[in-house]
Design an enzyme around this catalytic site. Structure first.
Site: not given
Ligand code: PLP
Length: 382
Positions: A72-73, A145, A193-195, A318
Protein backbone atom coordinates in the site's frame (compact mmCIF):
# COMPACT_ATOMS: atom_id res chain seq x y z
CA UNK A 1 1.51 -15.78 14.15
CA UNK A 2 1.07 -17.88 17.26
CA UNK A 3 -2.36 -19.37 17.82
CA UNK A 4 -2.00 -18.91 21.59
CA UNK A 5 -2.22 -15.19 21.23
CA UNK A 6 -5.47 -13.27 21.30
CA UNK A 7 -4.68 -11.34 18.20
CA UNK A 8 -6.81 -8.21 17.81
CA UNK A 9 -4.60 -6.07 15.61
CA UNK A 10 -5.88 -6.91 12.12
CA UNK A 11 -5.61 -3.30 10.96
CA UNK A 12 -1.85 -3.58 11.48
CA UNK A 13 -1.72 -6.91 9.67
CA UNK A 14 -3.97 -9.97 9.46
CA UNK A 15 -2.81 -13.53 10.04
CA UNK A 16 -2.02 -15.03 6.64
CA UNK A 17 -4.77 -17.33 5.40
CA UNK A 18 -3.68 -20.95 5.02
CA UNK A 19 -4.96 -21.06 1.42
CA UNK A 20 -2.67 -18.11 0.61
CA UNK A 21 0.30 -19.82 2.29
CA UNK A 22 -0.28 -22.99 0.23
CA UNK A 23 -0.60 -21.10 -3.06
CA UNK A 24 2.50 -19.04 -2.29
CA UNK A 25 4.54 -22.11 -1.40
CA UNK A 26 3.59 -23.65 -4.72
CA UNK A 27 4.49 -20.49 -6.68
CA UNK A 28 7.78 -20.15 -4.79
CA UNK A 29 8.62 -23.76 -5.57
CA UNK A 30 7.75 -23.31 -9.25
CA UNK A 31 10.11 -20.32 -9.60
CA UNK A 32 10.54 -18.56 -12.94
CA UNK A 33 10.85 -14.94 -13.98
CA UNK A 34 7.63 -13.74 -15.62
CA UNK A 35 9.67 -11.75 -18.16
CA UNK A 36 11.56 -14.83 -19.41
CA UNK A 37 10.35 -16.27 -22.70
CA UNK A 38 11.01 -19.94 -21.88
CA UNK A 39 8.53 -22.33 -20.33
CA UNK A 40 9.35 -21.57 -16.69
CA UNK A 41 8.98 -17.86 -17.39
CA UNK A 42 5.71 -18.37 -19.21
CA UNK A 43 4.31 -20.31 -16.25
CA UNK A 44 5.29 -17.52 -13.86
CA UNK A 45 3.71 -14.96 -16.24
CA UNK A 46 0.54 -17.01 -16.32
CA UNK A 47 0.44 -17.05 -12.50
CA UNK A 48 0.82 -13.26 -12.35
CA UNK A 49 -1.80 -12.60 -15.02
CA UNK A 50 -4.22 -15.05 -13.45
CA UNK A 51 -3.81 -13.26 -10.10
CA UNK A 52 -4.30 -9.90 -11.80
CA UNK A 53 -7.57 -11.09 -13.36
CA UNK A 54 -8.89 -12.42 -10.06
CA UNK A 55 -8.06 -9.25 -8.12
CA UNK A 56 -9.51 -7.08 -10.90
CA UNK A 57 -12.73 -9.10 -10.89
CA UNK A 58 -13.04 -8.70 -7.11
CA UNK A 59 -12.90 -4.90 -7.32
CA UNK A 60 -14.68 -4.56 -10.68
CA UNK A 61 -11.95 -3.17 -12.97
CA UNK A 62 -10.19 -4.10 -16.16
CA UNK A 63 -7.21 -6.36 -15.29
CA UNK A 64 -4.98 -4.19 -17.53
CA UNK A 65 -5.53 -1.39 -15.02
CA UNK A 66 -4.04 -3.24 -12.03
CA UNK A 67 -0.40 -2.27 -11.33
CA UNK A 68 1.27 -4.55 -8.79
CA UNK A 69 3.47 -2.85 -6.19
CA UNK A 70 5.35 -3.80 -3.03
CA UNK A 71 2.33 -2.81 -0.93
CA UNK A 72 0.00 0.00 0.00
CA UNK A 73 2.79 2.44 0.82
CA UNK A 74 4.37 2.19 -2.62
CA UNK A 75 0.99 2.44 -4.36
CA UNK A 76 0.09 5.55 -2.34
CA UNK A 77 3.49 7.12 -3.09
CA UNK A 78 3.09 6.33 -6.79
CA UNK A 79 -0.30 8.03 -6.99
CA UNK A 80 0.45 11.05 -4.83
CA UNK A 81 3.88 11.82 -6.31
CA UNK A 82 2.87 10.89 -9.84
CA UNK A 83 1.35 14.15 -11.03
CA UNK A 84 4.00 16.86 -11.06
CA UNK A 85 2.52 20.33 -11.28
CA UNK A 86 -0.73 19.26 -9.63
CA UNK A 87 -1.80 20.84 -6.39
CA UNK A 88 -2.32 18.14 -3.76
CA UNK A 89 -5.44 18.19 -1.61
CA UNK A 90 -5.61 15.50 1.07
CA UNK A 91 -7.76 14.79 4.07
CA UNK A 92 -6.30 15.47 7.52
CA UNK A 93 -6.54 11.80 8.48
CA UNK A 94 -4.60 10.19 5.62
CA UNK A 95 -2.06 7.48 6.35
CA UNK A 96 1.60 8.57 6.49
CA UNK A 97 2.19 6.98 3.09
CA UNK A 98 -0.11 9.63 1.57
CA UNK A 99 0.66 12.47 3.98
CA UNK A 100 4.47 12.33 3.75
CA UNK A 101 4.81 12.29 -0.07
CA UNK A 102 2.05 14.91 -0.38
CA UNK A 103 3.93 17.32 1.89
CA UNK A 104 7.26 16.53 0.25
CA UNK A 105 6.09 16.96 -3.36
CA UNK A 106 3.76 19.88 -2.70
CA UNK A 107 4.86 21.92 0.32
CA UNK A 108 1.67 23.97 -0.20
CA UNK A 109 -0.61 20.92 -0.17
CA UNK A 110 -4.06 21.64 1.23
CA UNK A 111 -5.12 19.57 4.22
CA UNK A 112 -8.90 19.24 4.39
CA UNK A 113 -10.53 19.01 7.81
CA UNK A 114 -12.67 16.22 9.23
CA UNK A 115 -15.55 16.63 11.68
CA UNK A 116 -15.61 15.48 15.32
CA UNK A 117 -16.50 11.93 14.21
CA UNK A 118 -13.57 11.84 11.81
CA UNK A 119 -15.56 12.22 8.58
CA UNK A 120 -14.18 14.35 5.75
CA UNK A 121 -15.78 17.81 5.55
CA UNK A 122 -17.08 17.84 1.97
CA UNK A 123 -17.83 21.56 1.94
CA UNK A 124 -14.24 22.25 3.05
CA UNK A 125 -13.08 20.05 0.14
CA UNK A 126 -15.25 22.05 -2.22
CA UNK A 127 -13.83 25.34 -0.91
CA UNK A 128 -10.28 24.05 -1.20
CA UNK A 129 -10.80 23.05 -4.83
CA UNK A 130 -12.55 26.31 -5.67
CA UNK A 131 -9.46 28.15 -4.42
CA UNK A 132 -7.05 25.99 -6.45
CA UNK A 133 -5.97 27.66 -9.68
CA UNK A 134 -3.94 24.72 -11.06
CA UNK A 135 -4.85 21.07 -11.75
CA UNK A 136 -5.30 19.16 -8.54
CA UNK A 137 -5.10 15.63 -7.20
CA UNK A 138 -7.31 14.85 -4.20
CA UNK A 139 -6.53 11.92 -1.92
CA UNK A 140 -9.19 10.56 0.43
CA UNK A 141 -8.96 7.20 2.17
CA UNK A 142 -11.86 4.75 2.12
CA UNK A 143 -11.68 3.97 5.84
CA UNK A 144 -9.38 5.20 8.54
CA UNK A 145 -6.88 2.73 9.97
CA UNK A 146 -7.12 4.09 13.54
CA UNK A 147 -10.85 4.68 13.98
CA UNK A 148 -12.39 2.61 11.18
CA UNK A 149 -14.47 5.64 10.16
CA UNK A 150 -15.65 5.27 6.55
CA UNK A 151 -15.19 8.28 4.30
CA UNK A 152 -17.63 9.68 1.70
CA UNK A 153 -15.32 8.83 -1.20
CA UNK A 154 -17.94 8.73 -3.96
CA UNK A 155 -19.19 12.19 -2.98
CA UNK A 156 -15.60 13.48 -2.77
CA UNK A 157 -14.91 12.06 -6.25
CA UNK A 158 -17.96 13.84 -7.68
CA UNK A 159 -16.76 17.14 -6.18
CA UNK A 160 -13.19 16.59 -7.40
CA UNK A 161 -14.36 15.81 -10.92
CA UNK A 162 -16.62 18.85 -10.98
CA UNK A 163 -13.48 20.95 -10.47
CA UNK A 164 -11.50 18.94 -13.04
CA UNK A 165 -9.36 17.34 -10.32
CA UNK A 166 -8.28 13.70 -10.08
CA UNK A 167 -9.18 11.59 -7.05
CA UNK A 168 -7.03 8.93 -5.42
CA UNK A 169 -8.46 6.65 -2.75
CA UNK A 170 -6.39 4.62 -0.29
CA UNK A 171 -8.70 1.62 0.12
CA UNK A 172 -6.16 -0.47 2.08
CA UNK A 173 -8.33 -0.75 5.20
CA UNK A 174 -11.59 -1.20 3.32
CA UNK A 175 -10.70 -4.18 1.16
CA UNK A 176 -12.03 -7.39 2.68
CA UNK A 177 -14.11 -5.55 5.31
CA UNK A 178 -16.58 -3.57 3.20
CA UNK A 179 -17.38 -3.86 -0.52
CA UNK A 180 -14.78 -2.20 -2.71
CA UNK A 181 -16.25 -1.61 -6.17
CA UNK A 182 -13.95 0.77 -7.95
CA UNK A 183 -16.54 1.89 -10.49
CA UNK A 184 -18.96 2.74 -7.66
CA UNK A 185 -16.27 4.61 -5.70
CA UNK A 186 -15.73 6.92 -8.66
CA UNK A 187 -12.01 7.28 -7.85
CA UNK A 188 -9.41 7.57 -10.60
CA UNK A 189 -6.77 5.64 -8.63
CA UNK A 190 -7.23 3.15 -5.81
CA UNK A 191 -4.61 1.65 -3.50
CA UNK A 192 -4.89 -1.94 -2.29
CA UNK A 193 -2.69 -4.00 0.05
CA UNK A 194 -2.56 -7.76 0.53
CA UNK A 195 -1.57 -8.14 4.16
CA UNK A 196 -4.55 -6.41 5.73
CA UNK A 197 -6.89 -9.17 4.59
CA UNK A 198 -4.81 -12.29 5.09
CA UNK A 199 -2.42 -12.12 2.17
CA UNK A 200 1.35 -11.72 2.42
CA UNK A 201 3.23 -8.66 3.59
CA UNK A 202 4.89 -6.72 0.78
CA UNK A 203 2.27 -6.99 -1.96
CA UNK A 204 -0.26 -4.44 -3.13
CA UNK A 205 -1.57 -2.66 -6.16
CA UNK A 206 -2.45 0.70 -7.55
CA UNK A 207 -5.60 0.38 -9.63
CA UNK A 208 -5.95 2.87 -12.47
CA UNK A 209 -9.69 3.14 -12.84
CA UNK A 210 -9.55 4.78 -16.26
CA UNK A 211 -6.22 3.48 -17.46
CA UNK A 212 -4.41 6.84 -17.11
CA UNK A 213 -1.23 6.25 -15.08
CA UNK A 214 0.84 8.43 -12.76
CA UNK A 215 4.45 9.10 -13.70
CA UNK A 216 6.38 5.93 -12.81
CA UNK A 217 8.83 6.04 -9.92
CA UNK A 218 10.59 2.69 -10.43
CA UNK A 219 12.27 2.68 -13.85
CA UNK A 220 14.17 -0.08 -15.56
CA UNK A 221 12.85 -3.29 -16.99
CA UNK A 222 9.49 -2.01 -18.20
CA UNK A 223 7.41 -4.46 -16.14
CA UNK A 224 3.79 -3.66 -15.36
CA UNK A 225 3.49 -2.00 -18.81
CA UNK A 226 6.22 0.45 -17.89
CA UNK A 227 4.27 1.73 -14.91
CA UNK A 228 6.35 0.01 -12.22
CA UNK A 229 9.66 -1.60 -13.15
CA UNK A 230 11.08 -4.54 -11.20
CA UNK A 231 10.65 -8.30 -11.42
CA UNK A 232 7.23 -9.14 -10.06
CA UNK A 233 7.06 -10.88 -6.66
CA UNK A 234 5.17 -13.85 -8.11
CA UNK A 235 4.48 -15.81 -4.89
CA UNK A 236 3.26 -12.70 -3.07
CA UNK A 237 1.04 -11.68 -6.00
CA UNK A 238 -0.45 -15.19 -6.11
CA UNK A 239 -1.05 -15.10 -2.33
CA UNK A 240 -2.65 -11.67 -2.69
CA UNK A 241 -5.21 -13.00 -5.20
CA UNK A 242 -6.06 -16.01 -3.04
CA UNK A 243 -6.51 -13.80 0.04
CA UNK A 244 -8.79 -11.40 -1.85
CA UNK A 245 -10.97 -14.30 -2.98
CA UNK A 246 -11.03 -15.91 0.48
CA UNK A 247 -11.98 -12.59 2.04
CA UNK A 248 -14.84 -12.24 -0.45
CA UNK A 249 -15.99 -15.78 0.20
CA UNK A 250 -15.95 -15.02 3.93
CA UNK A 251 -18.22 -12.01 3.40
CA UNK A 252 -21.04 -13.73 5.25
CA UNK A 253 -18.89 -13.69 8.41
CA UNK A 254 -18.68 -9.90 8.46
CA UNK A 255 -21.94 -9.42 10.45
CA UNK A 256 -20.54 -11.85 13.04
CA UNK A 257 -17.37 -9.77 13.32
CA UNK A 258 -19.47 -6.62 13.62
CA UNK A 259 -21.55 -8.27 16.37
CA UNK A 260 -18.37 -9.21 18.28
CA UNK A 261 -17.07 -5.66 17.98
CA UNK A 262 -20.41 -4.22 19.12
CA UNK A 263 -20.51 -6.64 22.05
CA UNK A 264 -17.00 -5.55 23.07
CA UNK A 265 -18.00 -1.88 23.03
CA UNK A 266 -21.24 -2.48 24.92
CA UNK A 267 -19.44 -4.38 27.68
CA UNK A 268 -16.60 -1.87 28.02
CA UNK A 269 -18.98 1.10 28.15
CA UNK A 270 -21.14 -0.65 30.74
CA UNK A 271 -18.15 -1.56 32.92
CA UNK A 272 -16.25 1.70 32.85
CA UNK A 273 -17.81 5.12 33.39
CA UNK A 274 -15.87 7.58 31.30
CA UNK A 275 -14.81 5.02 28.71
CA UNK A 276 -15.63 6.05 25.20
CA UNK A 277 -15.60 4.82 21.63
CA UNK A 278 -14.08 7.25 19.18
CA UNK A 279 -15.89 7.77 15.88
CA UNK A 280 -18.96 5.89 17.10
CA UNK A 281 -21.28 8.50 15.62
CA UNK A 282 -20.11 7.80 12.06
CA UNK A 283 -20.33 4.79 9.74
CA UNK A 284 -17.37 2.55 10.64
CA UNK A 285 -15.65 -0.59 9.45
CA UNK A 286 -17.31 -3.59 11.09
CA UNK A 287 -14.06 -4.78 12.68
CA UNK A 288 -12.54 -1.68 14.30
CA UNK A 289 -12.94 -0.08 17.71
CA UNK A 290 -10.97 2.88 19.01
CA UNK A 291 -11.45 2.70 22.78
CA UNK A 292 -10.54 5.26 25.42
CA UNK A 293 -9.63 4.18 28.96
CA UNK A 294 -9.61 7.59 30.64
CA UNK A 295 -6.46 8.53 32.50
CA UNK A 296 -4.41 5.50 31.41
CA UNK A 297 -1.75 6.04 28.74
CA UNK A 298 -2.30 3.94 25.65
CA UNK A 299 1.28 2.62 25.88
CA UNK A 300 0.49 1.32 29.38
CA UNK A 301 -2.69 -0.35 28.11
CA UNK A 302 -0.96 -1.96 25.14
CA UNK A 303 1.80 -3.32 27.40
CA UNK A 304 -0.61 -4.59 30.07
CA UNK A 305 -2.74 -6.32 27.44
CA UNK A 306 0.37 -7.75 25.81
CA UNK A 307 1.35 -9.27 29.17
CA UNK A 308 -2.11 -10.85 29.25
CA UNK A 309 -1.42 -12.36 25.80
CA UNK A 310 -3.60 -9.90 23.89
CA UNK A 311 -2.30 -7.97 20.88
CA UNK A 312 -3.85 -4.57 20.19
CA UNK A 313 -2.22 -1.29 19.28
CA UNK A 314 -2.19 2.34 20.19
CA UNK A 315 -3.77 4.17 17.28
CA UNK A 316 -0.56 5.33 15.74
CA UNK A 317 2.21 2.83 16.22
CA UNK A 318 5.02 3.92 13.95
CA UNK A 319 7.78 1.77 12.55
CA UNK A 320 10.07 2.47 15.52
CA UNK A 321 7.53 0.72 17.75
CA UNK A 322 7.07 3.92 19.71
CA UNK A 323 3.66 5.47 20.13
CA UNK A 324 3.46 8.80 18.37
CA UNK A 325 0.80 11.43 18.88
CA UNK A 326 -2.09 10.55 16.59
CA UNK A 327 -2.65 13.13 13.85
CA UNK A 328 -5.99 11.41 13.19
CA UNK A 329 -7.36 11.91 16.68
CA UNK A 330 -5.91 15.44 16.81
CA UNK A 331 -7.73 16.24 13.53
CA UNK A 332 -10.96 15.09 15.19
CA UNK A 333 -10.39 17.75 17.85
CA UNK A 334 -9.56 15.33 20.65
CA UNK A 335 -7.18 16.66 23.25
CA UNK A 336 -3.91 14.91 24.07
CA UNK A 337 -5.31 13.39 27.27
CA UNK A 338 -8.09 11.57 25.41
CA UNK A 339 -6.03 10.74 22.32
CA UNK A 340 -3.20 9.51 24.51
CA UNK A 341 -5.46 7.01 26.24
CA UNK A 342 -7.05 5.49 23.11
CA UNK A 343 -6.21 2.02 21.87
CA UNK A 344 -7.23 0.38 18.62
CA UNK A 345 -8.84 -3.04 18.69
CA UNK A 346 -9.31 -4.63 15.27
CA UNK A 347 -10.86 -8.01 14.53
CA UNK A 348 -10.68 -10.29 11.52
CA UNK A 349 -11.14 -13.67 9.96
CA UNK A 350 -9.92 -15.71 12.94
CA UNK A 351 -11.51 -13.65 15.74
CA UNK A 352 -14.10 -15.24 18.01
CA UNK A 353 -16.15 -14.61 21.14
CA UNK A 354 -13.42 -16.01 23.43
CA UNK A 355 -11.04 -13.29 22.15
CA UNK A 356 -13.55 -10.64 23.16
CA UNK A 357 -14.12 -12.25 26.57
CA UNK A 358 -10.37 -12.22 27.24
CA UNK A 359 -9.99 -8.64 26.12
CA UNK A 360 -12.94 -7.41 28.19
CA UNK A 361 -11.61 -9.25 31.27
CA UNK A 362 -8.07 -7.88 30.90
CA UNK A 363 -9.24 -4.36 30.02
CA UNK A 364 -11.68 -4.11 32.94
CA UNK A 365 -9.09 -5.60 35.30
CA UNK A 366 -6.56 -2.94 34.29
CA UNK A 367 -9.23 -0.27 34.58
CA UNK A 368 -10.12 -1.40 38.12
CA UNK A 369 -6.42 -1.57 39.10
CA UNK A 370 -5.72 1.95 37.90
CA UNK A 371 -8.83 3.29 39.69
CA UNK A 372 -7.89 1.53 42.93
CA UNK A 373 -4.45 3.18 42.85
CA UNK A 374 -6.04 6.58 42.50
CA UNK A 375 -8.82 6.22 45.10
CA UNK A 376 -8.10 8.24 48.26
CA UNK A 377 -7.11 5.94 51.11
CA UNK A 378 -9.69 5.50 53.87
CA UNK A 379 -8.68 7.50 56.92
CA UNK A 380 -8.60 5.28 59.99
CA UNK A 381 -10.85 6.40 62.81
CA UNK A 382 -8.82 7.86 65.64
N1 PLP B 1 -2.83 2.94 4.04
C1 PLP B 1 -3.44 2.59 5.17
C2 PLP B 1 -4.75 3.22 5.52
C3 PLP B 1 -2.85 1.67 6.04
O1 PLP B 1 -3.45 1.35 7.18
C4 PLP B 1 -1.59 1.11 5.69
C5 PLP B 1 -0.92 0.16 6.60
O2 PLP B 1 -0.77 0.39 7.76
C6 PLP B 1 -1.01 1.50 4.48
C7 PLP B 1 -1.66 2.41 3.68
C8 PLP B 1 0.31 0.95 4.05
O3 PLP B 1 0.16 -0.32 3.47
P1 PLP B 1 1.41 -1.33 3.43
O4 PLP B 1 1.64 -1.80 4.82
O5 PLP B 1 0.96 -2.41 2.50
O6 PLP B 1 2.57 -0.57 2.88
Amino acid sequence: MTELLTYLDYNATAPVRPEAVAAMAEALGAGGNPSSVHGAGRLARRAVENARERIAAAVNVDPAHVVFTSGGTEANNLAVAGFPGHHLVISAIEHGSVMAPALMFDPHATIVAVDADGVLDLSALEHALAATPIPALVSVMLANNETGVIQPVAAAARIAHRFGALLHCDAVQGLGKIPVDIAALGADFVTLSAHKLGGPLGAGALVLANGAAPRPRALGGGQERGRRAGTENVPAIVGFAVAVERARADGAAIPTIAALRDDLERRILAAAPGARVIGAGAPRLPNTSCLVMPGVANETQVMALDLAGIAVSAGAACSSGKVARSHVLAAMGLDDAIAGSAIRVSLGWRSNAADIDRLVAAWTELYARTRAKRAPRAVANA
